[in-house]
Design a protein around this motif. Sequence first.
Motif, short mmCIF file in Angstrom:
data_model
loop_
_atom_site.label_atom_id
_atom_site.label_comp_id
_atom_site.label_asym_id
_atom_site.label_seq_id
_atom_site.Cartn_x
_atom_site.Cartn_y
_atom_site.Cartn_z
N MET A 60 10.75 11.70 5.36
CA MET A 60 11.58 10.60 4.96
C MET A 60 10.74 9.61 4.19
SD MET A 60 13.92 9.94 8.26
CE MET A 60 14.24 11.37 9.25
N GLU A 61 11.30 9.12 3.12
CA GLU A 61 10.64 8.12 2.30
C GLU A 61 11.51 6.88 2.27
OE1 GLU A 61 10.27 9.86 -1.56
OE2 GLU A 61 8.70 11.23 -0.94
N ARG A 62 10.84 5.73 2.31
CA ARG A 62 11.55 4.47 2.16
C ARG A 62 10.61 3.43 1.62
NH1 ARG A 62 13.53 1.68 7.46
NH2 ARG A 62 11.98 0.08 7.32
N PRO A 63 11.15 2.37 1.01
CA PRO A 63 10.31 1.37 0.37
C PRO A 63 9.41 0.59 1.34
CG PRO A 63 12.64 1.02 -0.17
CD PRO A 63 12.55 2.14 0.81
N ALA A 64 9.92 0.30 2.52
CA ALA A 64 9.15 -0.48 3.50
C ALA A 64 8.68 0.44 4.62
CB ALA A 64 10.02 -1.59 4.07
N PRO A 65 7.49 0.18 5.16
CA PRO A 65 7.03 1.00 6.30
C PRO A 65 8.00 0.90 7.48
CG PRO A 65 5.27 -0.44 5.48
CD PRO A 65 6.54 -0.84 4.79
N LEU A 66 8.09 1.97 8.21
CA LEU A 66 8.95 2.02 9.38
C LEU A 66 8.14 1.65 10.62
CD1 LEU A 66 11.67 2.82 10.67
CD2 LEU A 66 10.84 5.17 10.74
N VAL A 67 8.63 0.68 11.37
CA VAL A 67 7.95 0.29 12.61
C VAL A 67 8.74 0.85 13.79
CG1 VAL A 67 6.87 -1.77 11.64
CG2 VAL A 67 9.12 -1.95 12.67
N PHE A 68 8.05 1.09 14.88
CA PHE A 68 8.68 1.73 16.03
C PHE A 68 9.87 0.94 16.56
CE2 PHE A 68 9.26 2.61 20.52
CZ PHE A 68 9.48 3.98 20.47
N ALA A 69 9.79 -0.37 16.61
CA ALA A 69 10.90 -1.18 17.14
C ALA A 69 12.18 -0.94 16.34
CB ALA A 69 10.53 -2.65 17.13
N GLU A 70 12.06 -0.83 15.03
CA GLU A 70 13.23 -0.57 14.19
C GLU A 70 13.76 0.83 14.45
OE1 GLU A 70 14.55 -0.51 9.49
OE2 GLU A 70 12.43 -0.76 9.98
N SER A 81 17.96 9.35 8.36
CA SER A 81 17.44 8.76 7.12
C SER A 81 18.36 7.66 6.61
CB SER A 81 17.30 9.83 6.03
OG SER A 81 16.35 10.78 6.39
N ALA A 82 19.65 7.95 6.57
CA ALA A 82 20.61 6.96 6.08
C ALA A 82 20.60 5.71 6.95
CB ALA A 82 22.01 7.57 6.03
N LEU A 83 20.55 5.89 8.25
CA LEU A 83 20.55 4.75 9.17
C LEU A 83 19.31 3.88 8.99
CD1 LEU A 83 21.81 6.61 12.35
CD2 LEU A 83 23.06 4.86 11.06
N LEU A 84 18.21 4.50 8.58
CA LEU A 84 16.95 3.77 8.41
C LEU A 84 16.74 3.28 6.98
CD1 LEU A 84 14.67 6.06 10.57
CD2 LEU A 84 15.40 3.72 11.12
N GLY A 85 17.71 3.54 6.11
CA GLY A 85 17.57 3.15 4.71
C GLY A 85 16.49 3.95 4.01
N ALA A 86 16.33 5.20 4.43
CA ALA A 86 15.30 6.07 3.88
C ALA A 86 15.94 7.19 3.08
CB ALA A 86 14.44 6.65 5.00
N ARG A 87 15.09 7.92 2.39
CA ARG A 87 15.50 9.09 1.62
C ARG A 87 14.89 10.32 2.27
NH1 ARG A 87 14.78 10.79 -4.44
NH2 ARG A 87 12.85 11.58 -3.62
N LEU A 88 15.72 11.32 2.54
CA LEU A 88 15.24 12.56 3.13
C LEU A 88 14.81 13.48 2.00
CD1 LEU A 88 14.81 14.34 5.62
CD2 LEU A 88 17.20 15.04 5.42
#
Length: 116
Positions: free
Chosen positions: A1-11, A67-74
């Motif tokens: 998964m790719e997204r503009p902002a890093p993913l943190v565990f809490a999110e 991916s969609a829920l996290l605003g990411a691209r699969l």
Amino acid sequence: MERPAPLVFAELASVLGQAGFEFRGTQEAGEVLARHGDAVHVVAAWNGALSGAPGSDWQVAQLARVSALLGARLVGEDGESYAIRDGMVEQVNGSAVYEFGKLDEILSAGPTVWSR
């Protein structure tokens, strides 16, 4: 998964809980799980980033949901991307679009493993 902002565990934990996914592990490493019937299946691995190696359309659909829920691209290993559009799970490679099928039907069918 790719997204503009890093993913943190809490999110990750917040989104997974709201969407009915489960998590097994620690903040540093673990697995994202989804239920089908009475069984729990691994959908993705977490080690500061999410990754998966789907073996069924059901797993692709679950990864696309996360991916969609996290605003990411699969993104697949060959650069193709996967998304849910208008209730359909799609694979996009350049200008070509392949429809896996309807999201609700794929999820209902469960994790039937692809034959090799």
